[in-house]
Design a protein around this motif. Structure first.
Motif, PDB file in Angstrom:
ATOM      1  N   ILE A 140       0.850  -1.192   0.000  1.00 49.84           N
ATOM      2  CA  ILE A 140       0.000   0.000   0.000  1.00 49.84           C
ATOM      3  C   ILE A 140       0.881   1.236   0.000  1.00 49.84           C
ATOM      4  O   ILE A 140       1.803   1.354   0.827  1.00 49.84           O
ATOM      5  N   GLY A 141       0.603   2.187  -0.886  1.00 54.39           N
ATOM      6  CA  GLY A 141       1.288   3.473  -0.888  1.00 54.39           C
ATOM      7  C   GLY A 141       0.329   4.580  -0.508  1.00 54.39           C
ATOM      8  O   GLY A 141      -0.822   4.595  -0.960  1.00 54.39           O
ATOM      9  N   VAL A 142       0.776   5.510   0.340  1.00 59.92           N
ATOM     10  CA  VAL A 142      -0.042   6.658   0.736  1.00 59.92           C
ATOM     11  C   VAL A 142       0.757   7.944   0.513  1.00 59.92           C
ATOM     12  O   VAL A 142       1.981   7.935   0.611  1.00 59.92           O
ATOM     13  N   PRO A 143       0.067   9.064   0.227  1.00 65.38           N
ATOM     14  CA  PRO A 143       0.772  10.300  -0.135  1.00 65.38           C
ATOM     15  C   PRO A 143       1.194  11.129   1.069  1.00 65.38           C
ATOM     16  O   PRO A 143       0.784  12.278   1.242  1.00 65.38           O
ATOM     17  N   GLY A 144       2.009  10.543   1.932  1.00 57.45           N
ATOM     18  CA  GLY A 144       2.514  11.242   3.098  1.00 57.45           C
ATOM     19  C   GLY A 144       3.556  10.398   3.802  1.00 57.45           C
ATOM     20  O   GLY A 144       3.771   9.235   3.460  1.00 57.45           O
ATOM     21  N   PRO A 145       4.235  10.967   4.806  1.00 56.08           N
ATOM     22  CA  PRO A 145       5.253  10.208   5.542  1.00 56.08           C
ATOM     23  C   PRO A 145       4.646   9.010   6.256  1.00 56.08           C
ATOM     24  O   PRO A 145       3.507   9.053   6.729  1.00 56.08           O
ATOM     25  N   VAL A 146       5.423   7.931   6.317  1.00 57.12           N
ATOM     26  CA  VAL A 146       4.968   6.683   6.946  1.00 57.12           C
ATOM     27  C   VAL A 146       6.029   6.204   7.941  1.00 57.12           C
ATOM     28  O   VAL A 146       7.219   6.165   7.614  1.00 57.12           O
ATOM     29  N   ARG A 147       5.589   5.866   9.154  1.00 56.85           N
ATOM     30  CA  ARG A 147       6.482   5.189  10.101  1.00 56.85           C
ATOM     31  C   ARG A 147       6.541   3.735   9.639  1.00 56.85           C
ATOM     32  O   ARG A 147       5.648   2.938   9.939  1.00 56.85           O
ATOM     33  N   PHE A 148       7.597   3.404   8.921  1.00 56.59           N
ATOM     34  CA  PHE A 148       7.630   2.177   8.117  1.00 56.59           C
ATOM     35  C   PHE A 148       7.494   0.901   8.938  1.00 56.59           C
ATOM     36  O   PHE A 148       6.734   0.000   8.546  1.00 56.59           O
ATOM     37  N   PRO A 149       8.200   0.754  10.071  1.00 54.76           N
ATOM     38  CA  PRO A 149       8.080  -0.530  10.793  1.00 54.76           C
ATOM     39  C   PRO A 149       6.651  -0.862  11.217  1.00 54.76           C
ATOM     40  O   PRO A 149       6.263  -2.033  11.251  1.00 54.76           O
ATOM     41  N   GLU A 150       5.843   0.172  11.524  1.00 55.43           N
ATOM     42  CA  GLU A 150       4.469  -0.078  11.967  1.00 55.43           C
ATOM     43  C   GLU A 150       3.442   0.068  10.851  1.00 55.43           C
ATOM     44  O   GLU A 150       2.286  -0.303  11.019  1.00 55.43           O
ATOM     45  N   GLY A 151       3.833   0.642   9.695  1.00 55.34           N
ATOM     46  CA  GLY A 151       2.878   0.853   8.608  1.00 55.34           C
ATOM     47  C   GLY A 151       1.821   1.875   8.957  1.00 55.34           C
ATOM     48  O   GLY A 151       0.635   1.693   8.652  1.00 55.34           O
ATOM     49  N   VAL A 152       2.263   3.006   9.577  1.00 54.29           N
ATOM     50  CA  VAL A 152       1.333   4.021  10.068  1.00 54.29           C
ATOM     51  C   VAL A 152       1.705   5.393   9.497  1.00 54.29           C
ATOM     52  O   VAL A 152       2.861   5.811   9.607  1.00 54.29           O
ATOM     53  N   PRO A 153       0.760   6.124   8.862  1.00 49.35           N
ATOM     54  CA  PRO A 153       1.052   7.488   8.408  1.00 49.35           C
ATOM     55  C   PRO A 153       1.342   8.405   9.600  1.00 49.35           C
ATOM     56  O   PRO A 153       0.745   8.254  10.676  1.00 49.35           O
ATOM     57  N   VAL A 154       2.279   9.355   9.382  1.00 41.30           N
ATOM     58  CA  VAL A 154       2.689  10.262  10.453  1.00 41.30           C
ATOM     59  C   VAL A 154       2.501  11.709  10.004  1.00 41.30           C
ATOM     60  O   VAL A 154       3.199  12.181   9.100  1.00 41.30           O
ATOM     61  N   ALA A 155       1.564  12.410  10.617  1.00 39.34           N
ATOM     62  CA  ALA A 155       1.328  13.838  10.375  1.00 39.34           C
ATOM     63  C   ALA A 155       1.382  14.196   8.893  1.00 39.34           C
ATOM     64  O   ALA A 155       2.107  15.103   8.494  1.00 39.34           O
ATOM     65  N   PRO A 156       0.623  13.507   8.035  1.00 38.81           N
ATOM     66  CA  PRO A 156       0.680  13.811   6.591  1.00 38.81           C
ATOM     67  C   PRO A 156      -0.038  15.123   6.280  1.00 38.81           C
ATOM     68  O   PRO A 156      -1.225  15.255   6.591  1.00 38.81           O
ATOM     69  N   PRO A 157       0.654  16.100   5.663  1.00 39.46           N
ATOM     70  CA  PRO A 157       0.062  17.435   5.489  1.00 39.46           C
ATOM     71  C   PRO A 157      -1.219  17.465   4.660  1.00 39.46           C
ATOM     72  O   PRO A 157      -2.106  18.266   4.930  1.00 39.46           O
TER      73      PRO A 157
END
Length: 393
Positions: A140-157
């Motif tokens: 899965i790709g999302v248009p924002g920063p991702v905390r990769f080990p957990e697969g969680v978006p982080v504060a995506p603007p």
């Protein structure tokens, strides 16, 4: 897929078969540092797991002919590329060949629940078409920063409501398979690396210009994500200290001056001010303008549209020039929705990079458009999950 490779040798063999297609034992032996007997043991163990199958007789190299080995033809990966304004979903086989690909308009600001309902609906359509009974893994790709080990978006603007959402965990439950999550630009880079213009390059930059602007950084063949997953967020590098306000809260960011949204806004200004009859006609007909309208107006020779593309390319080139001087890549790939602007954009980027960076860094530096278009992200997503599954558990 329940089986995983038992050791690094098996993982290496699986990836060779993924990237190179069916191969004989002898040809595989030429590419791995194993004795013939050890290679035979590892291949036989992989055959026992069902991850690989025998696939016809190999070409003779003298002596008794052996069977080709290939990845199990029933393996299926799901690639999902969530953009700011659309979703792409594809199913691939184990060699990452796209068997079916769907696209649907979708505003990422509707939030993860609505977006994933759409993703699951598209995945069901691909299954219903007979391309897959189920999925062995999903990227899965999302248009924002991702905390990769957990697969969680982080504060995506540009993704309100997504911060901290457990994407990997939620989709893994819904799809019934392992899931990996990454930033969409990293997946575009992996797609171009696997099947596109960056196939033979170990160190390169992949710049995506769409609703936002980001950069995938590949070092020694591996994506560099940074400590917190925000490496490559070049859209928020400042290009004008007194420039426009940006969604991130700062002023003068590259993204505020040249992205899909900024270009559409500037095009509407040019249309309403009378500087561009071509854009004015398109605005009257459609009620809004996009990067595609600017591209079409430029192709028709509209001076204002050409100026917008050149100015944007200059700003992107200004940022890339700094990256090139710092990183010294072997290739720069430009992709994303705004690349419909094509060679006018590319020429402006190249001019700035070659002018501003040292000759040692740019003397043999190709700056090119991506080859795969919208398929880059979904192929990269399938590559991401296959890298995970073709690693020892």
């Amino acid at each position: 897929m329940t089986a995983r490779p038992a050791n690094a040798h098996q993982a290496r063999l699986l990836r060779l078969l993924r990237d190179g297609g069916p191969n004989s034992r002898a040809q595989l032996g030429d590419q791995v540092d194993l004795s013939r007997s050890k290679l035979a043991v590892e291949v036989d163990r992989l055959l026992d797991t069902g991850l690989v199958v025998a696939d016809g007789l190999a070409a003779s190299r003298g002596g008794r002919r052996s069977h080709n080995i290939r990845l199990a033809p029933a393996l299926r990966f799901l690639g999902v590329d969530i953009g700011a304004t659309s979703v792409d979903v594809a199913v691939t086989n184990a060699e990452l060949e796209v068997l079916g690909h769907l696209n649907h308009p979708m505003d990422v600001r509707e939030g993860p629940v609505a977006v994933f309902e759409q993703v699951l609906s598209m995945a069901d359509k691909l299954k219903a078409s007979g391309l897959a009974e189920g999925f062995d893994g999903a990227g899965i790709g999302v248009p924002g920063p991702v905390r990769f080990p957990e697969g969680v978006p982080v504060a995506p603007p540009i993704m309100p409501g997504w911060d901290g959402f457990p994407v990997r965990e939620a989709l893994s439950q819904d799809l019934g398979c392992p899931v990996m999550v990454d930033n969409d630009v990293n997946l575009m880079a992996m797609g171009e690396q696997h099947a596109g213009v960056a196939r033979s390059v170990g160190d390169f930059l992949c710049v995506k210009i769409g609703t936002g602007i980001g950069c995938g950084i590949v070092v020694g063949g591996e994506v560099h994500r940074g400590t917190t997953g925000s490496a490559g967020d070049i859209g928020h590098i400042q290009v004008d200290p007194d420039g426009r306000a940006c969604a991130c809260g700062n002023r003068g960011c590259l993204e505020a001056h040249f992205s899909g949204a900024a270009l559409a806004r500037d095009a509407e200004d040019a249309a309403r001010s009378g500087r561009s009859p071509e854009l004015a006609a398109r605005l009257e007909a459609a009620g809004a303008l996009t990067a595609a309208d600017v591209s079409a107006a430029a192709a028709a020779g509209d001076a204002a549209a050409l100026d917008l593309i050149r100015e944007g390319g200059d700003r992107v080139g200004q940022v890339i020039a700094g990256l090139v001087s710092f990183f010294n890549p072997g290739l720069v790939v430009i992709g994303g929705g705004v690349t419909g602007l094509g060679h006018t954009l590319l020429a402006s980027v190249r001019t700035q990079v070659y002018r501003r960076s040292l000759p040692l860094a740019t003397g043999n530096l190709p700056i090119v458009l991506g080859e795969l278009g919208p398929a880059a992200g979904v192929i990269g997503a399938a590559r991401l999950i296959s890298d995970h599954l073709f690693s020892p558990a």
